[in-house]
Design an enzyme around this catalytic site. Structure first.
Site, mmCIF file in Angstrom:
data_model
loop_
_atom_site.group_PDB
_atom_site.id
_atom_site.type_symbol
_atom_site.label_atom_id
_atom_site.label_comp_id
_atom_site.label_asym_id
_atom_site.label_seq_id
_atom_site.Cartn_x
_atom_site.Cartn_y
_atom_site.Cartn_z
ATOM 1 N N LYS A 67 29.758 36.952 37.440
ATOM 2 C CA LYS A 67 28.629 36.180 37.969
ATOM 3 C C LYS A 67 28.848 35.811 39.427
ATOM 4 O O LYS A 67 27.935 35.380 40.104
ATOM 5 C CB LYS A 67 28.352 34.945 37.106
ATOM 6 N N LYS A 86 35.490 43.902 36.502
ATOM 7 C CA LYS A 86 34.689 43.264 35.460
ATOM 8 C C LYS A 86 33.333 42.833 36.026
ATOM 9 O O LYS A 86 33.251 42.428 37.186
ATOM 10 C CB LYS A 86 35.452 42.011 34.996
ATOM 11 N N LYS A 145 41.876 31.277 44.671
ATOM 12 C CA LYS A 145 40.794 30.402 45.140
ATOM 13 C C LYS A 145 41.158 29.729 46.452
ATOM 14 O O LYS A 145 40.295 29.507 47.303
ATOM 15 C CB LYS A 145 40.446 29.353 44.081
#
Ligand code: TRP
Length: 334
Positions: free
Chosen positions: A200, A197, A115
């Site tokens: 979202k 995967k 991040k």
């Protein structure tokens, strides 16, 4: 233990729109857990602000997520569904646990590194201590089990380390949580890159089916799904795109991969994709209808939010008071 049941805690962020992967892999399987566990499902809005958020969007999405939990069948009378920010104990315990966590440990967290690399203009201290807030979430409720994906395993490990460190000094204050191993949900991959995967936060909207996608969008996304040039519908690692479509089909229809392979024997990929789309629509349609009904019932949702936050705070405060006492904070005078 609460009421003789083990405690289960999980949290989900309200950032981004939930995908079919979140539903089939997590939410759908949470419905039945209430029979065996005392379950807490938090909308972890305090975690969300480690990345800059638009206030109106965050508020809207947090409410939508909580409503979606209920629409998915998670009974708010049997489970505790609440906003993390409504229970101040999370922040209070996180501060205390910060003082029992080492910089070196946090520096090793791969999610922080990822991040920080993605948000170079905002590498804030909250992003760094994110795992400590997560530890506070779990330990406040004395959770025995935490259903987490592989990406959160490192955070569960550090939670255990922090809890053990605290217990070693002050006695058995915290239950040491374990990863929930039970019926695991289907692992749904991206429609555009079956090695990844379904997420979202994927930038390609065709990669994910969102829970609120309408029927035509679902059909279009399925038709565009990446497959291969083999031309045969088999369930095997060598055909990850087809395998993923079969996984989605099976998770939505309740069939086994063997049954599905037999069913599609001799069919082309186009037919498989159409069948997958219809199976997905059959699952999402009732969920969307229920969501829209609930959304309109403002009073009902408000009531759930209020009473569940009170329930959560009651349990959280019990742990917090115990911790405060152990570390030597002065007693409250009444
Ligand atoms: N970090 C988790 C995620 O992004 C969300 C989360 C916050 C969580 N607190 C938690 C998950 C406690 C399980 C338990 O997926």
């Amino acid at each position: 233990m609460i009421n003789g049941n083990k405690v289960l805690f999980s949290g989900m962020q309200a950032t981004g729109n939930l995908t079919l992967g979140n539903y089939l892999g997590a939410l759908k399987n949470w419905v039945d857990l209430a029979d065996d566990y005392e379950c807490y499902y938090s909308v972890v809005d305090m975690h969300s602000i480690t990345v800059r958020q638009d206030p109106a969007v965050l508020r809207k999405r947090a409410r939508a997520l909580l409503t979606l939990y209920i629409a998915a069948g998670i009974d708010p009378e049997k489970n505790c569904l609440y906003y993390q920010s409504h229970v101040s104990g999370h922040a209070e315990l996180a501060w205390i646990l910060n003082c029992f966590t080492y910089m070196g440990e946090l520096n090793r967290m791969t999610q922080f590194k990822d991040k920080a690399a993605k948000h170079t203009d905002n590498i804030n201290a909250g992003l760094f201590t994110y795992p400590v807030l997560m530890a506070a979430d779990i330990l406040l409720y004395q959770a025995d089990v935490v259903p987490v994906g592989i990406d959160q395993m490192q955070h569960l490990e550090i939670t255990r380390d922090i809890a053990q460190r605290f217990n070693a000094v002050y006695g058995d204050v915290f239950t040491i949580p374990e990863a929930y191993v039970g019926k695991v949900g289907a692992k749904i991959m991206s429609l555009q890159d079956p090695a990844k995967k379904m997420s979202k936060s994927d930038e390609n909207p065709n990669a994910s089916i969102y829970l609120m996608d309408d029927a035509d969008t679902i059909r279009r996304k399925c038709r565009r799904a990446v497959t291969d040039s083999e031309g045969a519908i088999l369930y095997r690692e060598e055909q990850p795109g087809v395998k993923n479509l079969l996984d989605i089909y099976c998770a939505c229809s309740g069939k086994t991969p063997q049954e599905a392979v037999r069913e599609f024997d001799g069919c082309g990929y186009g037919q498989l994709k159409d069948a997958v789309a219809e199976a997905v629509i059959a699952v999402l349609n009732p969920l969307q209808t229920r969501f829209r009904e609930l959304e309109k019932d403002k009073g009902y949702i408000d009531g759930i939010i209020r009473t569940n936050a009170e329930r959560a705070a009651y349990t959280a405060n019990k742990t917090l008071r115990k911790v405060q006492k152990k570390i030597g904070f002065p007693e409250r005078v009444r």
